[in-house]
Design a protein around this motif. Structure first.
Motif, PDB file in Angstrom:
ATOM      1  N   ASP A 136       0.867  -1.188   0.000  1.00 27.07           N
ATOM      2  CA  ASP A 136       0.000   0.000   0.000  1.00 27.07           C
ATOM      3  C   ASP A 136       0.899   1.232   0.000  1.00 27.07           C
ATOM      4  O   ASP A 136       1.518   1.574   0.997  1.00 27.07           O
ATOM      5  CB  ASP A 136      -0.902  -0.007   1.228  1.00 27.07           C
ATOM      6  N   SER A 137       0.963   1.915  -1.131  1.00 27.04           N
ATOM      7  CA  SER A 137       1.879   3.042  -1.284  1.00 27.04           C
ATOM      8  C   SER A 137       1.224   4.395  -1.074  1.00 27.04           C
ATOM      9  O   SER A 137       1.926   5.405  -0.958  1.00 27.04           O
ATOM     10  CB  SER A 137       2.522   3.019  -2.677  1.00 27.04           C
ATOM     11  N   ASP A 138      -0.128   4.444  -1.051  1.00 24.02           N
ATOM     12  CA  ASP A 138      -0.793   5.747  -0.939  1.00 24.02           C
ATOM     13  C   ASP A 138      -2.072   5.711  -0.119  1.00 24.02           C
ATOM     14  O   ASP A 138      -2.850   6.665  -0.136  1.00 24.02           O
ATOM     15  CB  ASP A 138      -1.098   6.297  -2.333  1.00 24.02           C
ATOM     16  N   GLY A 139      -2.328   4.627   0.602  1.00 18.61           N
ATOM     17  CA  GLY A 139      -3.536   4.531   1.406  1.00 18.61           C
ATOM     18  C   GLY A 139      -4.740   3.997   0.661  1.00 18.61           C
ATOM     19  O   GLY A 139      -5.823   3.851   1.258  1.00 18.61           O
ATOM     20  N   SER A 140      -4.591   3.688  -0.625  1.00 17.47           N
ATOM     21  CA  SER A 140      -5.722   3.194  -1.412  1.00 17.47           C
ATOM     22  C   SER A 140      -5.837   1.679  -1.380  1.00 17.47           C
ATOM     23  O   SER A 140      -6.712   1.101  -2.015  1.00 17.47           O
ATOM     24  CB  SER A 140      -5.596   3.668  -2.866  1.00 17.47           C
ATOM     25  N   GLY A 141      -4.957   1.032  -0.651  1.00 19.25           N
ATOM     26  CA  GLY A 141      -4.970  -0.429  -0.575  1.00 19.25           C
ATOM     27  C   GLY A 141      -3.709  -1.031  -1.166  1.00 19.25           C
ATOM     28  O   GLY A 141      -3.028  -0.411  -1.993  1.00 19.25           O
ATOM     29  N   ALA A 142      -3.418  -2.237  -0.723  1.00 17.74           N
ATOM     30  CA  ALA A 142      -2.182  -2.901  -1.164  1.00 17.74           C
ATOM     31  C   ALA A 142      -2.311  -3.351  -2.611  1.00 17.74           C
ATOM     32  O   ALA A 142      -3.315  -3.951  -3.003  1.00 17.74           O
ATOM     33  CB  ALA A 142      -1.872  -4.088  -0.259  1.00 17.74           C
ATOM     34  N   LYS A 143      -1.278  -3.074  -3.394  1.00 16.74           N
ATOM     35  CA  LYS A 143      -1.248  -3.441  -4.809  1.00 16.74           C
ATOM     36  C   LYS A 143       0.130  -3.977  -5.171  1.00 16.74           C
ATOM     37  O   LYS A 143       1.119  -3.688  -4.484  1.00 16.74           O
ATOM     38  CB  LYS A 143      -1.600  -2.241  -5.684  1.00 16.74           C
ATOM     39  N   SER A 158      18.382  -1.261 -18.363  1.00 20.90           N
ATOM     40  CA  SER A 158      17.864  -0.535 -17.199  1.00 20.90           C
ATOM     41  C   SER A 158      17.149  -1.503 -16.262  1.00 20.90           C
ATOM     42  O   SER A 158      16.696  -2.576 -16.664  1.00 20.90           O
ATOM     43  CB  SER A 158      16.906   0.582 -17.631  1.00 20.90           C
ATOM     44  N   SER A 159      17.051  -1.088 -15.004  1.00 15.65           N
ATOM     45  CA  SER A 159      16.287  -1.840 -14.001  1.00 15.65           C
ATOM     46  C   SER A 159      15.399  -0.845 -13.274  1.00 15.65           C
ATOM     47  O   SER A 159      15.835   0.251 -12.922  1.00 15.65           O
ATOM     48  CB  SER A 159      17.221  -2.543 -13.016  1.00 15.65           C
ATOM     49  N   TYR A 160      14.148  -1.215 -13.032  1.00 11.32           N
ATOM     50  CA  TYR A 160      13.231  -0.258 -12.426  1.00 11.32           C
ATOM     51  C   TYR A 160      12.054  -0.960 -11.751  1.00 11.32           C
ATOM     52  O   TYR A 160      11.727  -2.109 -12.053  1.00 11.32           O
ATOM     53  CB  TYR A 160      12.722   0.750 -13.456  1.00 11.32           C
ATOM     54  N   LEU A 161      11.445  -0.211 -10.824  1.00 13.58           N
ATOM     55  CA  LEU A 161      10.230  -0.642 -10.150  1.00 13.58           C
ATOM     56  C   LEU A 161       9.034   0.075 -10.766  1.00 13.58           C
ATOM     57  O   LEU A 161       9.142   1.236 -11.167  1.00 13.58           O
ATOM     58  CB  LEU A 161      10.292  -0.327  -8.653  1.00 13.58           C
ATOM     59  N   VAL A 162       7.905  -0.625 -10.802  1.00 12.92           N
ATOM     60  CA  VAL A 162       6.663  -0.032 -11.308  1.00 12.92           C
ATOM     61  C   VAL A 162       5.563  -0.267 -10.282  1.00 12.92           C
ATOM     62  O   VAL A 162       5.377  -1.400  -9.808  1.00 12.92           O
ATOM     63  CB  VAL A 162       6.264  -0.653 -12.666  1.00 12.92           C
ATOM     64  N   MET A 163       4.832   0.807  -9.953  1.00 12.96           N
ATOM     65  CA  MET A 163       3.688   0.698  -9.045  1.00 12.96           C
ATOM     66  C   MET A 163       2.398   0.901  -9.826  1.00 12.96           C
ATOM     67  O   MET A 163       2.381   1.562 -10.868  1.00 12.96           O
ATOM     68  CB  MET A 163       3.786   1.743  -7.924  1.00 12.96           C
ATOM     69  N   GLN A 164       1.293   0.387  -9.296  1.00 13.36           N
ATOM     70  CA  GLN A 164      -0.011   0.569  -9.922  1.00 13.36           C
ATOM     71  C   GLN A 164      -0.731   1.804  -9.402  1.00 13.36           C
ATOM     72  O   GLN A 164      -1.636   2.331 -10.053  1.00 13.36           O
ATOM     73  CB  GLN A 164      -0.881  -0.669  -9.698  1.00 13.36           C
ATOM     74  N   ALA A 165      -0.358   2.260  -8.212  1.00 12.26           N
ATOM     75  CA  ALA A 165      -1.009   3.428  -7.614  1.00 12.26           C
ATOM     76  C   ALA A 165       0.001   4.130  -6.715  1.00 12.26           C
ATOM     77  O   ALA A 165       1.028   3.560  -6.342  1.00 12.26           O
ATOM     78  CB  ALA A 165      -2.249   3.015  -6.826  1.00 12.26           C
ATOM     79  N   GLY A 166      -0.324   5.392  -6.347  1.00 14.85           N
ATOM     80  CA  GLY A 166       0.623   6.159  -5.563  1.00 14.85           C
ATOM     81  C   GLY A 166       1.759   6.629  -6.434  1.00 14.85           C
ATOM     82  O   GLY A 166       1.687   6.601  -7.667  1.00 14.85           O
ATOM     83  N   ASP A 167       2.842   7.063  -5.803  1.00 15.74           N
ATOM     84  CA  ASP A 167       3.992   7.524  -6.577  1.00 15.74           C
ATOM     85  C   ASP A 167       5.242   7.447  -5.725  1.00 15.74           C
ATOM     86  O   ASP A 167       5.192   7.442  -4.494  1.00 15.74           O
ATOM     87  CB  ASP A 167       3.790   8.971  -7.050  1.00 15.74           C
TER      88      ASP A 167
END
Length: 249
Positions: A136-143, A158-167
């Motif tokens: 849970d990166s922004d309080g909207s629930g764990a993703k 390159s290597s990188y992380l991707v989130m579905q919500a938050g920033d």
């Protein structure tokens, strides 16, 4: 000439022997009859266990550890006091251990997804894996959080992380904490590109990260988020097929 296998021949002979014992016991007193029946059952159990042991031996010889473990389970559960059970018991322990390891290796390998996409100037290759637990990166629930290694014909590796919500709170630059298995945590430079195409954060030294997870089972990345504080994503990286990105090795 009898073409049956030794194990099946023994089973047939045991059946005939049991029948003769029971016929003889019918003419005797109850105690003798019970003893004869018990002996017949024991002989039948030994024969059945020998047949099951032959199947176990075949799977063990073929190094089919999962099958050998399952066949040994049946033998030891149904005929635990037979000579065949005593013989295969230590081999069964080994087969079970190897079977469990094979299942775990297959599970870890299945966590990775590989892609080859034709692009102008070449082919983009990538290896991606989702975090073990959602975050849970922004309080909207764990993703899910995804880790990607990419080899692009124009932009390079390159290597990188991707989130579905938050920033990520990493515009321009930041540092993340990377931990591989039980090693000491390592601080690494990272950056969040100023783009809305994806919520992505690059770990700058992609080659170092690639080397760090070689032979590892677990990777943790702690990163800052705009919602405040840090979050940690854990990845089970042990099943990575490094040959999928040959230029990285």
């Amino acid at each position: 000439m009898d073409n049956r296998s030794p194990a099946r021949l023994r089973a047939a002979l045991a059946t005939a022997f049991c029948a003769s014992l029971l016929a003889l016991a019918a003419c005797q007193d109850p105690a003798a009859r019970a003893e004869a029946e018990a002996a017949a059952r024991a002989q039948a159990d030994e024969a059945a266990a020998e047949q099951a042991a032959a199947d176990f031996d075949a799977a063990y010889a073929a190094e089919n550890w999962v099958l050998a473990g399952a066949q040994g389970d049946v033998l030891l559960a149904r005929w635990p006091d037979t000579a065949a059970a005593e013989r295969i018991r230590p081999l069964h322990v080994e087969a079970r251990a190897r079977g469990n390891a094979a299942r775990e290796d297959a599970r870890l390998a299945s966590l990775w997804a590989y892609n080859a996409e034709p692009l102008k100037g070449g082919t983009q290759l990538s290896a991606a894996i989702f975090s073990k637990e959602n975050v849970d990166s922004d309080g909207s629930g764990a993703k899910p959080v995804r880790l990607i290694f990419r080899d692009h014909p124009e932009w390079g590796r390159s290597s990188y992380l991707v989130m579905q919500a938050g920033d990520f709170d990493c515009y321009g630059a930041c540092r993340v904490t990377v931990t591989v298995d039980d090693a000491e945590p390592r601080r690494m430079a990272a950056n969040r590109p100023d783009t809305d195409e994806a919520i992505a954060m690059f770990i700058d030294d992609e080659r170092a990260l690639w080397r760090m997870i070689d032979g590892a089972r677990r990777l943790k990345v702690e990163y800052p988020v705009k919602a405040g504080g840090t979050r940690t994503a854990e990845f089970e990286v042990g099943g990575l097929d490094r040959a999928q990105l040959p230029a990285w090795n």
